[in-house]
Design a protein around this motif. Structure first.
Motif, mmCIF file in Angstrom:
data_model
loop_
_atom_site.group_PDB
_atom_site.id
_atom_site.type_symbol
_atom_site.label_atom_id
_atom_site.label_comp_id
_atom_site.label_asym_id
_atom_site.label_seq_id
_atom_site.Cartn_x
_atom_site.Cartn_y
_atom_site.Cartn_z
ATOM 1 N N MET B 211 0.854 -1.183 0.000
ATOM 2 C CA MET B 211 0.000 0.000 0.000
ATOM 3 C C MET B 211 0.893 1.236 0.000
ATOM 4 S SD MET B 211 -1.327 0.111 3.990
ATOM 5 C CE MET B 211 -2.617 1.257 3.587
ATOM 6 N N PHE B 215 0.988 11.903 1.124
ATOM 7 C CA PHE B 215 0.265 12.697 2.120
ATOM 8 C C PHE B 215 0.103 14.149 1.673
ATOM 9 C CE2 PHE B 215 2.253 9.331 4.784
ATOM 10 C CZ PHE B 215 1.098 8.753 5.269
ATOM 11 N N LEU B 248 4.299 0.766 2.084
ATOM 12 C CA LEU B 248 4.455 -0.385 2.976
ATOM 13 C C LEU B 248 4.135 -1.646 2.197
ATOM 14 C CD1 LEU B 248 3.310 2.099 4.778
ATOM 15 C CD2 LEU B 248 2.833 0.331 6.465
ATOM 16 N N MET B 250 4.101 -6.272 2.565
ATOM 17 C CA MET B 250 4.405 -7.533 3.252
ATOM 18 C C MET B 250 4.822 -8.532 2.192
ATOM 19 S SD MET B 250 1.228 -7.751 5.977
ATOM 20 C CE MET B 250 0.036 -8.094 4.697
ATOM 21 N N GLU B 262 8.592 -1.097 5.323
ATOM 22 C CA GLU B 262 7.984 0.231 5.312
ATOM 23 C C GLU B 262 9.038 1.267 4.980
ATOM 24 O OE1 GLU B 262 5.798 1.260 8.823
ATOM 25 O OE2 GLU B 262 5.443 3.314 8.147
ATOM 26 N N PHE B 266 7.957 10.520 6.065
ATOM 27 C CA PHE B 266 7.070 11.270 6.967
ATOM 28 C C PHE B 266 7.147 10.759 8.398
ATOM 29 C CE2 PHE B 266 4.274 14.348 4.809
ATOM 30 C CZ PHE B 266 4.851 14.283 3.550
ATOM 31 N N ARG B 379 -4.474 -3.513 -5.862
ATOM 32 C CA ARG B 379 -4.979 -3.901 -4.529
ATOM 33 C C ARG B 379 -5.093 -5.416 -4.380
ATOM 34 N NH1 ARG B 379 -7.394 -0.398 -1.250
ATOM 35 N NH2 ARG B 379 -9.119 -1.812 -0.745
ATOM 36 N N TRP B 381 -2.509 -9.325 -3.888
ATOM 37 C CA TRP B 381 -1.224 -10.002 -3.818
ATOM 38 C C TRP B 381 -0.672 -10.172 -5.236
ATOM 39 C CZ3 TRP B 381 1.793 -11.519 0.228
ATOM 40 C CH2 TRP B 381 1.215 -11.492 1.513
ATOM 41 N N TYR D 155 0.204 10.338 10.659
ATOM 42 C CA TYR D 155 0.496 9.706 9.368
ATOM 43 C C TYR D 155 0.713 8.195 9.504
ATOM 44 C CZ TYR D 155 1.387 14.456 7.612
ATOM 45 O OH TYR D 155 1.272 15.764 7.247
ATOM 46 N N HIS D 156 1.423 7.798 10.539
ATOM 47 C CA HIS D 156 1.834 6.395 10.629
ATOM 48 C C HIS D 156 1.608 5.827 12.021
ATOM 49 C CE1 HIS D 156 3.876 6.024 6.770
ATOM 50 N NE2 HIS D 156 4.480 7.165 6.977
ATOM 51 N N ARG D 158 2.833 2.092 13.633
ATOM 52 C CA ARG D 158 3.411 0.757 13.379
ATOM 53 C C ARG D 158 3.644 0.074 14.726
ATOM 54 N NH1 ARG D 158 7.449 4.362 12.425
ATOM 55 N NH2 ARG D 158 6.548 4.760 10.407
ATOM 56 N N GLU D 207 -9.734 -0.425 6.363
ATOM 57 C CA GLU D 207 -9.546 -1.659 5.589
ATOM 58 C C GLU D 207 -8.219 -2.303 5.977
ATOM 59 O OE1 GLU D 207 -9.375 -0.684 1.462
ATOM 60 O OE2 GLU D 207 -7.754 0.774 1.715
ATOM 61 N N VAL D 209 -5.292 -5.718 5.101
ATOM 62 C CA VAL D 209 -4.833 -6.875 4.333
ATOM 63 C C VAL D 209 -3.788 -7.590 5.184
ATOM 64 C CG1 VAL D 209 -3.044 -5.614 3.031
ATOM 65 C CG2 VAL D 209 -3.996 -7.737 2.105
ATOM 66 N N GLY D 210 -3.907 -8.882 5.291
ATOM 67 C CA GLY D 210 -3.050 -9.602 6.237
ATOM 68 C C GLY D 210 -2.472 -10.891 5.700
ATOM 69 N N PHE D 249 -0.382 -7.660 9.392
ATOM 70 C CA PHE D 249 -1.316 -6.990 8.496
ATOM 71 C C PHE D 249 -1.029 -5.508 8.392
ATOM 72 C CE2 PHE D 249 -4.363 -4.900 11.405
ATOM 73 C CZ PHE D 249 -4.119 -5.552 12.604
ATOM 74 N N MET D 250 -1.571 -4.935 7.314
ATOM 75 C CA MET D 250 -1.460 -3.493 7.088
ATOM 76 C C MET D 250 -2.867 -2.925 7.094
ATOM 77 S SD MET D 250 1.397 -3.398 4.029
ATOM 78 C CE MET D 250 0.259 -4.073 2.828
ATOM 79 N N THR D 251 -2.966 -1.645 7.385
ATOM 80 C CA THR D 251 -4.289 -1.040 7.425
ATOM 81 C C THR D 251 -4.249 0.398 6.937
ATOM 82 O OG1 THR D 251 -6.267 -0.800 8.793
ATOM 83 C CG2 THR D 251 -4.227 0.015 9.721
ATOM 84 N N ARG D 252 -5.406 0.847 6.513
ATOM 85 C CA ARG D 252 -5.636 2.273 6.335
ATOM 86 C C ARG D 252 -6.685 2.646 7.373
ATOM 87 N NH1 ARG D 252 -4.164 5.078 1.693
ATOM 88 N NH2 ARG D 252 -3.891 3.078 0.656
ATOM 89 N N LEU D 258 -1.664 5.405 7.928
ATOM 90 C CA LEU D 258 -1.313 4.048 7.513
ATOM 91 C C LEU D 258 -0.854 3.255 8.729
ATOM 92 C CD1 LEU D 258 0.815 4.817 4.306
ATOM 93 C CD2 LEU D 258 -1.668 4.755 4.586
ATOM 94 N N GLY D 259 -1.200 1.986 8.761
ATOM 95 C CA GLY D 259 -0.810 1.175 9.902
ATOM 96 C C GLY D 259 -0.149 -0.119 9.508
ATOM 97 N N SER D 260 0.786 -0.557 10.325
ATOM 98 C CA SER D 260 1.498 -1.818 10.113
ATOM 99 C C SER D 260 1.496 -2.586 11.424
ATOM 100 C CB SER D 260 2.932 -1.510 9.672
ATOM 101 O OG SER D 260 3.745 -2.643 9.819
ATOM 102 N N TRP D 381 -7.721 -7.461 0.207
ATOM 103 C CA TRP D 381 -8.086 -6.373 1.113
ATOM 104 C C TRP D 381 -9.525 -6.599 1.583
ATOM 105 C CZ3 TRP D 381 -5.363 -2.361 3.165
ATOM 106 C CH2 TRP D 381 -4.102 -2.076 2.610
#
Lengths: 388, 388, 388, 388
Positions: B211, B215, B248, B250, B262, B266, B379, B381, D155-156, D158, D207, D209-210, D249-252, D258-260, D381
């Motif tokens: 993803m 920003f 980011l 995986m 990652e 930012f 979006r 794999w 922004y992030h 993790r 959302e 994805v993992g 997993f990652m997320t928005r 953004l998340g990890s 996702w």
């Protein structure tokens, strides 16, 4: 399991820490050889006392320590009142046949501390002194490594106890800054812990040379105080600070190791950096109380490409006391050192042996404190023998 | 000792780093199998070029890279111009029989990078790609531990490359923020290093899912730029940022390990946190470029009371390259990775073998970069096989 | 830009470090007011000398330092031979009108160092002493914070220089362990750096009290030596170690601050821990050379919920020297301190002023070294005035 | 002060932690709006139960949770039995009008957790879910900084939760490795904490994805288990591991951040690394539970020469909860998070409001857990909306 009925003198910072230890012990160490019973708490101010009694969970309260000692439902007197009160209470309690648990420093002077030891020995009671930092699992690990020879011969011990709570010149003149109550300043309060740690881990001191300083000579008189915090006013009348803000000294240990010590309350950014490092012929250890669950450990015989200080999180089942608490990686805090200390106290009483550290250790610590003070005053090396 | 005559295209940040490496090599690695000769530096701006030539110590300057390539006193073309220029120069230089040393990312697209590899292979020249972080001694130690099986089977690789130089929304729209020149943003610039590190230490990628985000969508057009810094004005006209601020992803590696990546510009407080951790069945390692002389190492078979991450300062003689520099404990810096890189390049040329990493590694890295980009767009794999 | 023609005596560890600085200066500091020319390198062993000359890039070689001094194409004599040779070379070079750049410690004794200063002053030449650690950007930041009053009044300076390279009792008796060549052991080698750092950051010493120890009294005679490493044999004949393995001392500074110093080569796990902490009324700083790009900084006036030591990576453009090197977050290493040192030397010569630190600083450092030695021997406090 | 009469189901690891919190609350938080009374503890094994009852200090024991719920001297049911038992107990307890305190994860499935929330809401009782890590003072500080806008726009995020307790392939197949009891493995056990932390600090997920993996597919059946430790035998019969060893997993997030996320039990050297970092437009924070008293904090508007992550020791009076414990610098441990959690629970009940986090938070966490599981299975996702 036998019971030890406790009467405690003092209900402030240390009174709270001790009370918590008595409460926690049976839950976390159900196999302790004796169980404390929180019989009575003692303090001069009836209101403060009653509040502490209820909050900490003591059965009863006494406003006169002589009455506490006179009670026949008490086995152990726990003394954590200000330092100037230790001597008389301890001696009288010993005479009354009570076991003793006294906070450090044992007394204001070496002479007084010896009198306390003599009284306890004469009475044949158990006696313990409150050097709680020995009981951090990471410190116990350091002790184990040394005792097992895994650090080899010890060359260096260097320790600092750094705080910053009186850095503000307008911080009030609390009892810890008054010689007649506290005995000394950073030296007796913080340095005493370092000295005990050094004796615990390295051995006896041979000679010392020290220096001290009081950076802020006068401070506003306080209006109230709790724990280490206090309230005052810039405009309050001022009184003289009669203890040291900082004391440094060097030592040679009996076994030939060199030691460096510094205790100060003027180290900005350090809330409670009680830290030591030991270098031996086979390895080194580093401890910092602000990260009390960790011990850094180095071994000279590690493979040559992966030599480095290991950050050991002393929370595994392999570490002292830790199987009593939580799974590996789940840390403990300051108060737990007191629970471990009380465990030793209860076990010693039940097993009819002296706990460690005891008043003998308190006296030896006082010897070093006083040797350093003499060195500071007379500006010369002082051999411990001079005081023995 | 043979000589390799170098012609270098580019004279900014990377040009300076490469120049320094050529200068340092003979002094610190006198036993290198070949010695670089700094024949010519090439850039379009005559003034800037001449200043760089004099400052960096090149014999001559060229403003047209085609002329540089045509010179018969040049053995090796070093390409560190902006990424959009790599392909054409590399292919033409290969045709002219020159060895190639190209900065990463090899090209703007996988297709282009393959063309470059094909050209180099067809010409039979040596080719290297500039993944300099492999050459930190601490990274070399990680590689050694893995190769010797001391970490066991690898389960996890997690890596971040965190910077904060464009956090300010008024930071200007420099070339690294323009897709047509840079190819991508944090992904190609920073993520490429992580991908190469993963390939170096863990192995090939099997599939990825990613993803990305931009920003800040628009920025002021720049007035000047040097290295990573640039000058602009809040009030300058604005242009669209056409690359990612953060990407980011995986991955599953061919060997079954899981990977997390990652790259972002930012991450406030991170100037250049190029960091990875690897967990295996027998141990772990942690690296952070901001402390590039250190590798944290953990072994599961350490004695149970002293298990912990070791902070290995990779400056001992036992560590790669370090006997060439200073005594143990005397650290090296960023630029030294390039000197080690050039050492590999010189040795490879003298020994008539391909240096590592080479264009094949550049292509494999580009495959992953492009697979991630496809995953971000679609979006889903993406298997690396799709791109092979 | 003017030129300074350099003749250098010594070609081992320090000779390499200085050579690198001369080579790096014009590339990274093109605006230096003068540019060094590496005219001649001097050493007694012709083969070793020629190898060093070629490797380090000097124009010519001399095996007799008197001939070097006699050359009229030399402006500056750089002295980094073993310490016992400093005095005579420096004095003769001064007489010959050469500028001087001498490694620390300036001489084996205070008296000798004063003679060197006198000779330099009498000759009207520029003179610099090699306290390179001042020139780490993180140290420069500490200096700046103090000078700008951002740490307030200074209360404490505590410093250690910990190494472990002679921990093995079979490590051979190299020249650094022989008093007649090295002057002293850890004290003059490591402690001298700490003393200079204290003078640089805190100010002049008032009085000292010290202690020292030689843990290993005899060692095998060496067969060869390079840098800090050496080769020996357990079975070689043994000689007496005539210098200190460790020296500790305490001080009171003229401004009232307290100081604690420890230099040892017996601290297992420490390759080169050159570390200090300064506590002032408004803040604190901590530096450790093993992480030389970092300075930890604490301010008492930070918001009360976010007070803590900041880990400042001194690699931003806001930090001394760093705009000359790489973008923020890209660290530098040990050798860079010498480049900055040579920058000061070149600028000072071109600007017709004394560089800092100069022989005056060398003498002041030697005063403290000697006061400590006297204190160790006579087991008493020694005032610096006694030596002035 | 009102009282809340507690009946607790479960007496292992979490039962111990909760018991300690109930015991500690009145001593350290005497001003809590309600005081817990430890009425009854419940478990199926009569012997184990009685031992726990006596050790933890409960008034009575019950071996049937239905009987516990039926008692009219109980106000609150505390559920910390294995996860598969949560649903039925919670729903029945709610029907009986008891307040609820349930350990995480709330249930084995999202559907079950919703049923629990519905039951609690229908009954009008208070409900809390045991995300204890929110209650570390350092985490509370992070929350405060974000809420006050001091980190700017986020922004992030993790986060990793790394453990290594099942790294050994012969570690037995305990209940936490069985899907029918535990629901999931590292994902529900560790990942759930990360998800709750992210919701607490950043906001809702949009959302995900993992990917997941079970590295060791079969393990020996266990013979006994306590806390996280267990005993087994290499030669015991083996069973299938039906949960994940690791899930990434990652997320928005809804707000664009953004998340990890990574949860694993295969990270050698990590006993309990529950760590997160948040990067915002004005600053960053870093937390690691192994150093739970610390929060690293960075602000972009610090003076340009002293920018860096501050190591804030969150033990000052300015930090949440800390005035209840010890003086600044005296750290707390894992168990204290539960005491703070129980404080919130007691206060909420006394103030007739829902505690935070409550079953709604449990359901939202379960949504994310299940979205990730669906993503892992379907390799795509998954929007949180799909599950709402």
């Amino acid at each position: 399991m036998s019971k030890v009925r406790v009467g405690m003198v003092g209900y402030k910072f240390m009174g709270k820490a001790h009370s918590n230890a008595y409460r926690a012990l049976p839950m976390f160490f159900p196999n302790a050889a004796a169980k404390p019973e929180m019989k009575a708490i003692c303090g001069r101010n009836p209101e403060g006392l009653e509040q502490a009694r209820a909050q900490f969970g003591w059965e009863s309260g006494e406003t006169d320590w002589r009455k506490l000692i006179a009670r026949d439902d008490i086995d152990l007197i726990d003394i954590n009142a200000p330092s100037d009160a230790h001597k008389e209470i301890a001696i009288e309690a010993a005479k009354a046949g009570k076991h003793l648990f006294c906070e450090k420093p044992l007394a204001l002077t070496l002479e007084d501390s010896k009198a306390m030891l003599d009284a306890a020995e004469a009475a044949g009671v158990k006696h313990m002194v409150g050097f709680n930092y020995r009981f951090a699992p990471a410190v116990q690990l350091a002790k184990k490594l040394i005792d097992e020879g895994r650090l080899g011969e010890i060359y260096h011990f260097r320790a600092v106890f750094l705080q910053d709570w009186i850095l503000d010149p307008d911080f009030p003149l609390v009892w810890r800054l008054q010689k007649e109550i506290a005995g000394s300043g950073s030296h007796g309060d913080l340095g005493a812990h370092l000295i005990d740690m050094a004796r615990f881990l390295v051995g006896e001191f041979k000679e010392v040379v020290g220096m001290g300083e009081t950076f802020i000579k006068e401070r506003p008189l306080p209006t109230s105080m709790t724990g280490l915090s206090a309230k005052g006013s810039k405009d309050a009348p001022r009184g003289e600070v009669t203890v040291d803000d900082a004391t440094l000294f060097m030592t040679r240990f009996e076994n030939g190791a060199l030691g460096s010590f510094e205790a100060t309350r003027f180290a900005a950014g350090h809330r409670c950096t009680n830290s030591f490092e030991i270098n031996g012929s086979k390895g080194s250890v580093i401890f910092d109380f602000e990260r009390m669950n960790e011990l850094q450990v180095y071994f000279t015989d590690d493979a040559e490409d992966v030599q480095g200080f290991r950050r050991v999180l002393a929370t595994d089942a392999a570490h002292a006391y830790m199987d009593a608490w939580w799974p590996a990686g789940h840390t403990i805090g300051y108060e737990h050192t007191f629970t471990h200390e009380v465990l030793e106290l209860m076990n010693a009483i039940a097993e009819d042996r002296q706990p460690v550290p005891n008043f003998h250790d308190g006296v030896k610590c006082q010897e070093v404190l006083e040797a350093v003070e003499r060195s500071v005053q007379e500006r010369r090396w002082v051999a411990l023998q001079e005081l023995q």
